[in-house]
Each structure stands twice: as C-alpha cells, then as structure tokens.
Write a protein that holds these residues in place. Sequence first.
Motif, PDB file in Angstrom:
ATOM      1  N   SER A   1      42.629 -41.727  78.960  1.00 36.74           N
ATOM      2  CA  SER A   1      42.534 -41.128  77.998  1.00 36.74           C
ATOM      3  C   SER A   1      42.441 -43.197  76.358  1.00 36.74           C
ATOM      4  CB  SER A   1      44.205 -41.042  77.544  1.00 36.74           C
ATOM      5  OG  SER A   1      44.122 -40.780  75.945  1.00 36.74           O
ATOM      6  N   LEU A   2      41.669 -42.426  75.662  1.00 32.39           N
ATOM      7  CA  LEU A   2      40.783 -43.570  75.270  1.00 32.39           C
ATOM      8  C   LEU A   2      41.770 -43.347  73.991  1.00 32.39           C
ATOM      9  CD1 LEU A   2      37.095 -43.478  76.266  1.00 32.39           C
ATOM     10  CD2 LEU A   2      38.952 -45.178  76.686  1.00 32.39           C
ATOM     11  N   ASP A   3      42.647 -42.717  73.605  1.00 30.42           N
ATOM     12  CA  ASP A   3      42.769 -42.097  72.154  1.00 30.42           C
ATOM     13  C   ASP A   3      42.905 -43.840  71.582  1.00 30.42           C
ATOM     14  OD1 ASP A   3      42.149 -39.524  72.768  1.00 30.42           O
ATOM     15  OD2 ASP A   3      44.350 -39.067  72.292  1.00 30.42           O
ATOM     16  N   SER A   4      44.045 -44.659  72.225  1.00 30.59           N
ATOM     17  CA  SER A   4      44.405 -46.091  71.740  1.00 30.59           C
ATOM     18  C   SER A   4      43.548 -47.060  71.294  1.00 30.59           C
ATOM     19  CB  SER A   4      45.720 -46.460  72.080  1.00 30.59           C
ATOM     20  OG  SER A   4      45.134 -46.902  73.662  1.00 30.59           O
ATOM     21  N   LYS A   5      42.074 -46.437  72.375  1.00 29.96           N
ATOM     22  CA  LYS A   5      40.609 -47.298  72.131  1.00 29.96           C
ATOM     23  C   LYS A   5      40.023 -47.161  71.145  1.00 29.96           C
ATOM     24  CE  LYS A   5      41.757 -48.853  76.752  1.00 29.96           C
ATOM     25  NZ  LYS A   5      41.394 -48.571  77.995  1.00 29.96           N
ATOM     26  N   CYS A   6      39.599 -46.033  70.866  1.00 32.56           N
ATOM     27  CA  CYS A   6      38.623 -45.499  69.729  1.00 32.56           C
ATOM     28  C   CYS A   6      38.848 -45.952  68.747  1.00 32.56           C
ATOM     29  CB  CYS A   6      38.411 -43.595  70.096  1.00 32.56           C
ATOM     30  SG  CYS A   6      37.796 -43.439  69.014  1.00 32.56           S
ATOM     31  N   GLU A   7      38.178 -46.796  68.795  1.00 30.24           N
ATOM     32  CA  GLU A   7      38.052 -46.939  67.075  1.00 30.24           C
ATOM     33  C   GLU A   7      37.901 -46.167  66.024  1.00 30.24           C
ATOM     34  OE1 GLU A   7      36.089 -50.749  66.365  1.00 30.24           O
ATOM     35  OE2 GLU A   7      36.578 -51.693  68.168  1.00 30.24           O
ATOM     36  N   ALA A   8      37.234 -44.808  66.157  1.00 30.80           N
ATOM     37  CA  ALA A   8      36.625 -43.688  64.683  1.00 30.80           C
ATOM     38  C   ALA A   8      38.169 -43.304  64.778  1.00 30.80           C
ATOM     39  CB  ALA A   8      35.117 -43.213  65.861  1.00 30.80           C
ATOM     40  N   GLY A   9      39.150 -43.075  65.812  1.00 27.97           N
ATOM     41  CA  GLY A   9      40.015 -41.955  65.832  1.00 27.97           C
ATOM     42  C   GLY A   9      39.836 -41.256  66.733  1.00 27.97           C
ATOM     43  N   SER A  10      38.695 -40.822  67.476  1.00 27.50           N
ATOM     44  CA  SER A  10      38.723 -39.593  68.115  1.00 27.50           C
ATOM     45  C   SER A  10      39.647 -39.295  69.242  1.00 27.50           C
ATOM     46  CB  SER A  10      37.259 -39.408  68.696  1.00 27.50           C
ATOM     47  OG  SER A  10      35.906 -39.601  67.641  1.00 27.50           O
ATOM     48  N   SER A  11      40.202 -38.240  69.739  1.00 26.29           N
ATOM     49  CA  SER A  11      40.578 -37.642  70.712  1.00 26.29           C
ATOM     50  C   SER A  11      39.529 -38.165  71.595  1.00 26.29           C
ATOM     51  CB  SER A  11      41.616 -36.953  70.273  1.00 26.29           C
ATOM     52  OG  SER A  11      42.580 -36.822  71.178  1.00 26.29           O
ATOM     53  N   LEU A  12      39.716 -38.891  72.993  1.00 23.12           N
ATOM     54  CA  LEU A  12      38.852 -39.209  74.206  1.00 23.12           C
ATOM     55  C   LEU A  12      39.714 -39.244  75.077  1.00 23.12           C
ATOM     56  CD1 LEU A  12      36.045 -41.050  72.145  1.00 23.12           C
ATOM     57  CD2 LEU A  12      36.060 -38.560  72.555  1.00 23.12           C
ATOM     58  N   LYS A  13      39.332 -39.002  76.436  1.00 20.00           N
ATOM     59  CA  LYS A  13      39.203 -38.992  77.407  1.00 20.00           C
ATOM     60  C   LYS A  13      37.655 -39.766  78.239  1.00 20.00           C
ATOM     61  CE  LYS A  13      43.218 -36.942  77.994  1.00 20.00           C
ATOM     62  NZ  LYS A  13      44.542 -36.211  78.471  1.00 20.00           N
ATOM     63  N   LYS A  14      37.998 -40.445  79.418  1.00 22.50           N
ATOM     64  CA  LYS A  14      37.177 -40.327  79.692  1.00 22.50           C
ATOM     65  C   LYS A  14      37.638 -40.299  81.501  1.00 22.50           C
ATOM     66  CE  LYS A  14      36.574 -45.545  80.744  1.00 22.50           C
ATOM     67  NZ  LYS A  14      36.712 -46.642  81.310  1.00 22.50           N
ATOM     68  N   VAL A  15      35.838 -39.623  81.288  1.00 24.03           N
ATOM     69  CA  VAL A  15      35.513 -38.601  82.930  1.00 24.03           C
ATOM     70  C   VAL A  15      34.210 -39.443  83.455  1.00 24.03           C
ATOM     71  CG1 VAL A  15      36.420 -36.978  81.687  1.00 24.03           C
ATOM     72  CG2 VAL A  15      34.113 -37.699  81.387  1.00 24.03           C
ATOM     73  N   LYS A  16      34.222 -38.912  85.253  1.00 25.56           N
ATOM     74  CA  LYS A  16      32.917 -39.269  85.238  1.00 25.56           C
ATOM     75  C   LYS A  16      32.855 -37.608  86.148  1.00 25.56           C
ATOM     76  CE  LYS A  16      33.314 -41.660  88.739  1.00 25.56           C
ATOM     77  NZ  LYS A  16      33.821 -42.077  90.392  1.00 25.56           N
ATOM     78  N   LEU A  17      30.780 -37.601  85.651  1.00 29.22           N
ATOM     79  CA  LEU A  17      30.687 -36.483  85.443  1.00 29.22           C
ATOM     80  C   LEU A  17      29.298 -37.119  86.383  1.00 29.22           C
ATOM     81  CD1 LEU A  17      28.995 -36.673  81.676  1.00 29.22           C
ATOM     82  CD2 LEU A  17      31.508 -34.532  82.590  1.00 29.22           C
ATOM     83  N   SER A  18      29.054 -35.422  87.216  1.00 24.01           N
ATOM     84  CA  SER A  18      28.523 -34.776  87.579  1.00 24.01           C
ATOM     85  C   SER A  18      26.939 -34.412  87.688  1.00 24.01           C
ATOM     86  CB  SER A  18      28.277 -35.016  89.560  1.00 24.01           C
ATOM     87  OG  SER A  18      28.913 -33.731  89.549  1.00 24.01           O
ATOM     88  N   TRP A  19      25.747 -34.274  88.389  1.00 29.93           N
ATOM     89  CA  TRP A  19      25.294 -33.077  88.269  1.00 29.93           C
ATOM     90  C   TRP A  19      25.402 -32.126  88.678  1.00 29.93           C
ATOM     91  CZ3 TRP A  19      22.708 -35.528  84.322  1.00 29.93           C
ATOM     92  CH2 TRP A  19      22.785 -36.777  84.478  1.00 29.93           C
TER      93      TRP A  19
END
Length: 149
Positions: A131-149
């Motif tokens: 989770s990136l919630d505590s790191k997001c300076e814009a206050g968005s609810s984000l998660k770090k993910v790995k994407l493939s094609w």
Amino acid sequence: MTENDTKITLIGSRLAREGLEFIFKGEMPECKKCRLKNTCLNLEPGRRYRVVRIKSKDIHECFLHDSGVLAVDVCRAPITTSVESRKAVEGAKVMYEPAKCGKRECGEYETCHPEGLIKGDKCKIVEVLESLDSKCEAGSSLKKVKLSW
C-alpha cells in the motif's frame, strides 16, 4: 509483444547479460550508416526490455559500442507502478493510467510515473506489492503493483 514474446536485437557486448533491463532510446545519428541497423532498431523507443538470452558469442562491429554488439533475445520487462487500491487485484487486466497528482517532489513520483509505460497500455497485474496510502502526498489510495504485458 507480451512478456513471453521475444525479439532478436543487438546490444553492446559489455551490456549483454541475461536479466539486464534497459529502456530502448531509439536511433542515434551513428546508426544511419550501419548495415545492421534494422536488427538493432526493431524495438519500440521508450519501452523497457529485458535480455532473456544471448543468441551468439559472435561480436559485430558498431559505431556506438567500442566493444561491438551481440545478438540477444529480449522481451518486454514487467514494470512496477501504482494503481488505485480498488483496482489492485492480482490477475486483473487494466489499462495503464498514470497518477494525476503530478507532484514531482513526491518520493513515489517515479513509481507512479514509470519510464516504459504509456497511458492506455493494456497490462495485467501479476503481483500486488504494498500500500502507498501513507506515502502518497496527494492523499490518493494507491497500491504498488507489478504489471506485465
């Protein structure tokens, strides 16, 4: 090109090792006079690739790489980025949309705007990382993910 699809290209012999990831920057002025340029320049500029295997130990001359180039198989490399928390489901297919905040001073800016992805790219979430919630300076609810094609 999916992560499992490979292409043959040429890469500097000093760089040629399995697992190397790089962003293909495109044609350089020195490339115009090279007879091998069609093999070197068959990748999409601005995209991240990974060397899957070295095809041959035969070194070819190159106007850019003083130690020559080697033939390698490459595939598109998975990319770590952020997505809205509600969309962060392993196995989900998503269309890449960069975060809208634009705060370049944010510690997660490069995660939210990774080099190698373009708005509208169709990808698959292969891993949900954190989770990136505590790191997001814009206050968005984000998660770090790995994407493939």
